[in-house]
Write an enzyme that holds these catalytic residues in place. Structure first.
Site, PDB file in Angstrom:
ATOM      1  N   HIS A 155       0.866  -1.177   0.000  1.00 49.86           N
ATOM      2  CA  HIS A 155       0.000   0.000   0.000  1.00 49.86           C
ATOM      3  C   HIS A 155       0.902   1.226   0.000  1.00 49.86           C
ATOM      4  O   HIS A 155       1.695   1.436   0.910  1.00 49.86           O
ATOM      5  CB  HIS A 155      -0.910   0.016   1.226  1.00 49.86           C
ATOM      6  CG  HIS A 155      -1.863   1.177   1.218  1.00 49.86           C
ATOM      7  ND1 HIS A 155      -3.130   1.097   0.668  1.00 49.86           N
ATOM      8  CD2 HIS A 155      -1.726   2.449   1.661  1.00 49.86           C
ATOM      9  CE1 HIS A 155      -3.728   2.266   0.787  1.00 49.86           C
ATOM     10  NE2 HIS A 155      -2.898   3.104   1.380  1.00 49.86           N
ATOM     11  N   CYS A 156       0.772   2.030  -1.037  1.00 48.62           N
ATOM     12  CA  CYS A 156       1.622   3.210  -1.186  1.00 48.62           C
ATOM     13  C   CYS A 156       0.838   4.465  -0.785  1.00 48.62           C
ATOM     14  O   CYS A 156      -0.153   4.810  -1.436  1.00 48.62           O
ATOM     15  CB  CYS A 156       2.103   3.338  -2.639  1.00 48.62           C
ATOM     16  SG  CYS A 156       3.140   4.793  -2.905  1.00 48.62           S
ATOM     17  N   PRO A 157       1.255   5.152   0.278  1.00 42.61           N
ATOM     18  CA  PRO A 157       0.525   6.371   0.678  1.00 42.61           C
ATOM     19  C   PRO A 157       0.664   7.498  -0.332  1.00 42.61           C
ATOM     20  O   PRO A 157      -0.208   8.375  -0.401  1.00 42.61           O
ATOM     21  CB  PRO A 157       1.177   6.737   2.017  1.00 42.61           C
ATOM     22  CG  PRO A 157       2.531   6.115   1.975  1.00 42.61           C
ATOM     23  CD  PRO A 157       2.378   4.849   1.181  1.00 42.61           C
ATOM     24  N   ASN A 160      -2.019   6.925  -2.498  1.00 43.28           N
ATOM     25  CA  ASN A 160      -3.230   6.699  -1.704  1.00 43.28           C
ATOM     26  C   ASN A 160      -3.987   5.463  -2.198  1.00 43.28           C
ATOM     27  O   ASN A 160      -5.210   5.491  -2.371  1.00 43.28           O
ATOM     28  CB  ASN A 160      -4.145   7.931  -1.742  1.00 43.28           C
ATOM     29  CG  ASN A 160      -5.307   7.818  -0.756  1.00 43.28           C
ATOM     30  OD1 ASN A 160      -5.164   7.217   0.302  1.00 43.28           O
ATOM     31  ND2 ASN A 160      -6.452   8.374  -1.125  1.00 43.28           N
ATOM     32  N   ASN A 161      -3.261   4.390  -2.438  1.00 44.78           N
ATOM     33  CA  ASN A 161      -3.902   3.183  -2.960  1.00 44.78           C
ATOM     34  C   ASN A 161      -2.944   2.010  -2.815  1.00 44.78           C
ATOM     35  O   ASN A 161      -1.741   2.187  -2.631  1.00 44.78           O
ATOM     36  CB  ASN A 161      -4.266   3.367  -4.435  1.00 44.78           C
ATOM     37  CG  ASN A 161      -5.360   2.420  -4.887  1.00 44.78           C
ATOM     38  OD1 ASN A 161      -5.837   1.591  -4.108  1.00 44.78           O
ATOM     39  ND2 ASN A 161      -5.755   2.521  -6.133  1.00 44.78           N
TER      40      ASN A 161
END
Length: 200
Positions: A155-157, A160-161
């Site tokens: 999950h890559c902030p 945002n996904n």
């Protein structure tokens, strides 16, 4: 690859989810419609920061480096290439952020659905105890998206996904184009700095 301990836990929890006391929600109520967007405060802030950094780079390169230049051809060529890379980077970021990464439908771990799979004797299916869904191979549950994601990488902030089966291409394009974008940013900067050093 899961260890035998984790596999046993999944099998034990599967029976608990299939009890009539805790029925799973029907699949039709959880199929996403429209644009995919994760309502996570940290991810939204990181996404906004990403866009602000790109726009700041636009401002610096165009109004500080290129427009003051006396060479019109140099400014036009570098400005066109720079803006093209910026547009492609932001487009990839938007697609990576707003594309369903491969969410598994929730609530499909029901007796009826499992019977419809017509499993062979001894064949095991794995269930996520958090979203009550049958987990395909290489699917993992994301605590931020609150869904199981097919071929989830992480999950890559900054987008945002989750990075999964459906948006991995856009994430890779975003990282490559951003690298080219900020590398190309150094071309007018180094040229301007080198010219200024020679004049002194």
């Amino acid at each position: 690859m899961k260890s035998p301990v984790h596999r046993c836990r999944d099998v034990e929890r599967q029976a608990a989810c299939l009890q009539t006391e805790q029925p799973c929600v029907p699949v039709s109520q959880h199929i996403p419609s429209g644009m995919w967007f994760i309502r996570d405060a940290c991810g939204i802030v990181c996404g906004v920061i990403t866009w602000m950094l790109v726009f700041y780079a636009e401002f610096v390169v165009l109004f500080v480096m290129l427009l003051p230049s006396k060479n019109l051809t140099y400014s036009l060529v570098n400005g066109t290439v720079f803006n093209t890379l910026a547009f492609l980077a932001l487009a990839s970021h938007f697609r990576a952020m707003c594309t369903d990464p491969g969410a598994v439908p929730t609530g499909n771990a029901t007796k009826e659905y499992i019977e419809s799979l017509q499993l062979k004797p001894g064949q095991v299916v794995y269930k996520c105890p958090k979203c009550c869904s049958i987990k395909p191979d290489r699917a993992h549950h994301c605590s931020v998206c609150k869904r199981c994601i097919r071929k989830m990488d992480h999950h890559c902030p900054w987008v945002n996904n989750c990075v999964g089966e459906n948006n991995q291409k856009f994430f890779v394009l975003f990282t490559v184009r951003t690298s080219l974008y900020f590398t190309y940013w150094n071309v007018p900067y180094c040229r301007r700095h080198y010219t200024f050093s020679l004049l002194q």
